[in-house]
Design a protein around this motif. Structure first.
Motif, PDB file in Angstrom:
ATOM      1  N   HIS D  61      87.557  39.275  75.368  1.00 32.05           N
ATOM      2  CA  HIS D  61      86.811  39.119  76.624  1.00 32.05           C
ATOM      3  C   HIS D  61      85.332  38.826  76.395  1.00 32.05           C
ATOM      4  N   ALA D  87      82.339  39.442  80.204  1.00 29.66           N
ATOM      5  CA  ALA D  87      83.652  40.059  80.038  1.00 29.66           C
ATOM      6  C   ALA D  87      84.298  40.298  81.402  1.00 29.66           C
ATOM      7  N   TRP D 119      87.626  42.923  85.583  1.00 29.77           N
ATOM      8  CA  TRP D 119      87.960  42.644  84.181  1.00 29.77           C
ATOM      9  C   TRP D 119      89.298  41.919  84.115  1.00 29.77           C
ATOM     10  N   PHE D 121      89.802  38.728  81.661  1.00 31.37           N
ATOM     11  CA  PHE D 121      90.069  38.175  80.320  1.00 31.37           C
ATOM     12  C   PHE D 121      90.710  39.216  79.406  1.00 31.37           C
ATOM     13  N   ASN D 123      93.029  41.071  79.795  1.00 25.30           N
ATOM     14  CA  ASN D 123      93.497  42.264  80.508  1.00 25.30           C
ATOM     15  C   ASN D 123      94.589  41.847  81.488  1.00 25.30           C
ATOM     16  N   GLY D 127      92.874  35.729  77.332  1.00 28.26           N
ATOM     17  CA  GLY D 127      91.504  36.002  76.934  1.00 28.26           C
ATOM     18  C   GLY D 127      90.904  35.016  75.961  1.00 28.26           C
ATOM     19  N   ASP D 159      79.626  41.536  76.893  1.00 29.10           N
ATOM     20  CA  ASP D 159      80.145  42.888  77.089  1.00 29.10           C
ATOM     21  C   ASP D 159      79.194  43.998  76.679  1.00 29.10           C
TER      22      ASP D 159
END
Lengths: 359, 359, 359, 359
Positions: D61, D87, D119, D121, D123, D127, D159
């Protein structure tokens, strides 16, 4: 009755070193033996008769010294301690203080608010350019100086550091902001340092004196603009690629600087005003976007009180900001009239003057 | 190509009902069949040529209607749904929007800020005084109307309720505050209601029209002051026992009201400006306490977007504020020219006019 | 030495009316002749030995009375004036106070913070359930009662009104919020009123006592949920259509209520805790979204000081909130032991008891 | 159909480099050719099966790359531009986004909130550990990299820099604050830098790895405490002379660190939680002062969106914070399985790993 020397406002254009009685103190007061103090731009306004004070008043609001005597109700301090007090000495107990607005501290008999009521030293009561100073509401206002800091290191805390930082704080400066500081006198330089402390990453200082522009860079300015060498508003718009700034800090107190600050703000930006004005101000319609631009104009008087002083001395102690180079000259209290002459005429590259008492 | 009726700005002093093509929509847009709309004071500025818009533009920014058609990328809505959209229709994705400043929404090709850029309907794109309206960035701006609310109940949400409430919100009104609202037109009346919703306990409305002063009392004013019957500044200082107000909301857009608001503020107070100004403004030195009074002057354009609309309709649905009595007249879209005539001349006690389309 | 009657903590389960000397006062104090006071839930914790205080201490922290005597340094008041003081009596001059955190007011000899240090009456110094009360730091804490308000009308201001409102204020409740108040005792009912004052439009009260649920509706609850008649968490999620609430106010001080508040929060919501806990608390992982849900948990002790009291009495005076119906019983100070018995056992539908002194 | 390499979650303890189709994009998307990315501690949780994702998902991410293709509705960018995306990639148009809470961005069909919904990417969608990445809502999330910055210089922006700084920002760190950061992994180190950027003057880092403690000092820590060499809570109370800290930043996600943070707070302080927890948390009664200590516990997920990214890259560009030394190792995408092995076992003093694609 013991006597002391004090710089007294006699009449327009005359501040004179005179003998006065050492002040008496009441149960809430402290008596401070001044070791170091300084002269503020505001004192020059008083000297010139532009800001009215009573004849016979001792001038000065930036005390560094030693506790000589404590009132019976003052807890938490001891005689002989090295201390400072803020230029603004709120009572802590007025309605204004209890709203977090101690600079507008008022009398307890009415609503508790009075415009500029927190500023007492050298304004409504005798001030710090003297051998001794009575500190009102001492338990709320004295703050012990860490042993490892000199008088000169903390001399800017009572006023200009607190004022300059507040320009950034009130403006809500945050990480990644673009900030302009318009005018780089001592207050403006502290505003630059304050903007950096609050996380601004682009800081543009505007002035024309090269020594001041150099000092601004040392304190955190990423760019400086000489307003005599270019159209400063256009230059700032160019530097920000047409975007404008998030926060513009006015640090002089004139119509052109106030107006220029508005004119470089992005929509939704904040003008944080530190200047002391002498005239009505004009808000230009275009810069104000006819009232529809989400523009805020915030202003304020220097925050005081012991917690503020403690925090500012912590900034100094941990090396976050070093303002010693602002002190360009030192005089004895005995020679304060010469110091006023130098400072009023801004000769010899003067920024701030340390006034020392004692041998 | 389908045609529709629309109120179009032709030239100064001429807004005319004309036939125009029903708007096309793109993937992010929605087409709304307008059922009810209204005329704003700003539209009168446009009519009089005081606020410039392009000739041929459809006027109006307060839409209530039914979704006729949805762009391919608009999720979360369905055709046939009753909806409103705010007067301000931010994209949600500009830098301005991502700073929480959608009213200053800008183009995506540059910095993302544009002064007043969030206001599009009847300003930079065709507006709501028509049979159909194209809503830009529909997913960010449409908000479904609860079934139990009539068009008239939600007609004030898109603009004047959002604007008036923001006067109290931006001013930071809190429990126990003393607030003055200067001028009690539709916006000022909504500011009174907003101040009450934010917890103000003393709310002073200033106007001279008795119907407006009466309505202010119904919406939460604890006192009203007729500025023609007395010196309003003095009267407010008397009502507050010399203290002044915590927040002064300017709701007209003139120098005298702006200045009076400053003059009744307590030290540390906030002037919250809602007015649309036509001239430079003067900040009087005394009211501004020379810049040392901790006075904030905040301003802004009406907040928009679907979350704002949802919240305002919740205020209506739960009976916290009822603005139906502000709608004093109703006209068909076919008769909108008459409605403009009535509203521009403020005849017959007009406050707000509902414009209805359909049979 | 003059004597007075006072309700004294003797030992666990024994608060007894005894004779004690009328307090002496120092230069910063005031002596108040109590006319009305009340018993707080916290006093019952003291009675039961769940909250430790010194044996011999006079209990009570909600004073309404008349100034009998003023310390030499107390300005702005006169003997004979009707006044209240908050349950929390900050000095105004500690570092905590100067951070706006007077409830955690500390000694001046150290850092100026002490957990719960602002709460002195009936905790660390003698309290208000007596004929006379010494008020510390009187200039910061006394507040004159408007002539048109009775003792009973202002009796809730010193503690439960200030506490309950702070639940909404600290939670950041704003216009259009959905708020739940969990437990509808006197504090929870004041939290309902506070949420409404801050602009919440959907207010859900949770309890099981029908009289309390009825009172919640009168004070602003739009919905009530009987936690014995349903799964309250599920019911609140149903009422909010699966969204959850913006702010959940915990008003009891137990694990189940704390946890339920978390479980009904929307992502990004705030749990505002008012309860006094007796055990460690558990934060359930799911409700806390593993720490990634932008959940804030805020807490605090009742705000005090004269400005707070002035504002709360203004709320009462202008009719924004009327808490008189919370006072379900009245006793003479002579009968305070009976009042404790009734209140401790929550008999006869008791909410709050007025304790009156004098003939 | 074009193929690319991507690091895919196959099953617990297996993330494998596989061939996958290059993603298709829709009108609001962009396709990015990844040039540099990194592995996050969260990815290790996924690897170990502690955080559940769908089998077959591409992980990662933290994208740095070049725009390969733009969706038809994405304005303000051009193909070939070097960009990053956060991210967290909020849509900008949900109710959550319009509340300023984009990390909890939700679907448009319901209330617009979803826990951790921002969130996406690695997840809920594929990603960044791949040759190509589809960026959702690209106009809201892409941010051009200044020409003078390398990939490595901006690699922490998506991030850990955003997360670490938010620990200080959410905690309300301000000038003169005393802050502790508990645990000095990459996030904690960024929290140290963030605390300094927000004006903290005493910053205490807690860890036991000397390389991390050294790096903390370079980033602004004024003190470091080795929790294995002493009782860290006692040491912090000693360092603060018994006062405690204003803000405690938890940067690990365990009960002991969470609890220790509470135990070193001054009354009225704030615990700012950054950790990802795996279990219920306990709030100890004493540290929580029974709920009466004005203690706030704030938490949150990394802020995203293009304005955030712009600001963080400005921090880097102006030299306020330099995080390059955090990147201790570099691997090719082809070798990412080895990189996972190194990082998961924290061998060789690894802090962060740059993953490079291309020749």
């Amino acid at each position: 009755m013991a006597k002391m020397k004090a710089a007294v406002f006699v009449e327009k254009n005359r501040i004179v070193l005179e003998d006065k009685p050492v002040p008496d103190i009441g149960p809430l007061d402290a008596l401070i033996r001044i070791t170091t103090t300084t002269i503020c731009g505001t004192d020059i306004h008083i000297l010139k008769g532009e800001y009215p004070v009573e004849k016979g008043l001792t001038i000065g609001h930036e005390p560094v010294g030693i506790i000589e005597k404590l009132g019976s109700e003052v807890k938490g301090f001891r005689e002989g301690q090295r201390v400072i007090a803020g230029a603004i000495t709120p009572s802590g107990i007025s309605n204004a203080c209890m709203c977090g607005c101690g600079s507008q501290d008022g009398p307890h008999t009415k609503h508790g608010f009075e415009a500029m009521g927190g500023w007492k030293f050298g304004n409504t009561i005798d001030g710090a350019q003297a051998e001794f100073l009575r500190v009102n509401d001492a338990a709320a206002n004295l703050c012990a100086i860490p042993d490892n800091l000199t008088d000169e290191q903390v001399l800017m805390c009572p006023d200009i550091m607190s004022t300059g930082f507040s320009g950034a704080e009130r403006g809500g400066v945050k990480i990644g902001d673009i900030v302009v500081v318009w005018a780089l006198g001592p207050i403006g330089l502290c505003a630059v340092a304050g903007a950096k402390l609050c996380g601004a990453t682009t800081i543009i200082g505007v002035d024309t004196v090269s020594a001041r522009m150099e000092m601004a860079k040392k304190l955190g300015a990423t760019h400086v603009v000489d307003f005599k060498a270019c159209n400063a508003v256009e230059e700032i718009m160019r530097l920000t690629d047409g975007r404008g700034v998030d926060v513009a800090i006015e640090a002089l107190g004139t119509q052109p600087t106030f107006e220029s600050c508005l004119n470089v703000l992005r929509p939704g930006g904040t003008l944080s005003s530190l200047g002391v004005y002498s005239n009505d101000l004009k808000i230009p319609l275009a810069g104000y976007r006819a009232g529809l631009g989400d523009i805020d104009i915030v202003s304020g008087l220097c925050p005081g009180g012991k917690e503020r002083m403690r925090r500012l001395m912590n900034v100094v102690e941990n090396g976050s900001v070093d303002l010693r180079s602002l002190v360009t000259h030192t005089f004895k209290l005995d020679d304060i009239e010469k110091a006023y002459d130098l400072f009023a005429h801004q000769r010899d590259g003067v920024m701030k003057i340390a006034i020392k008492t004692g041998a």
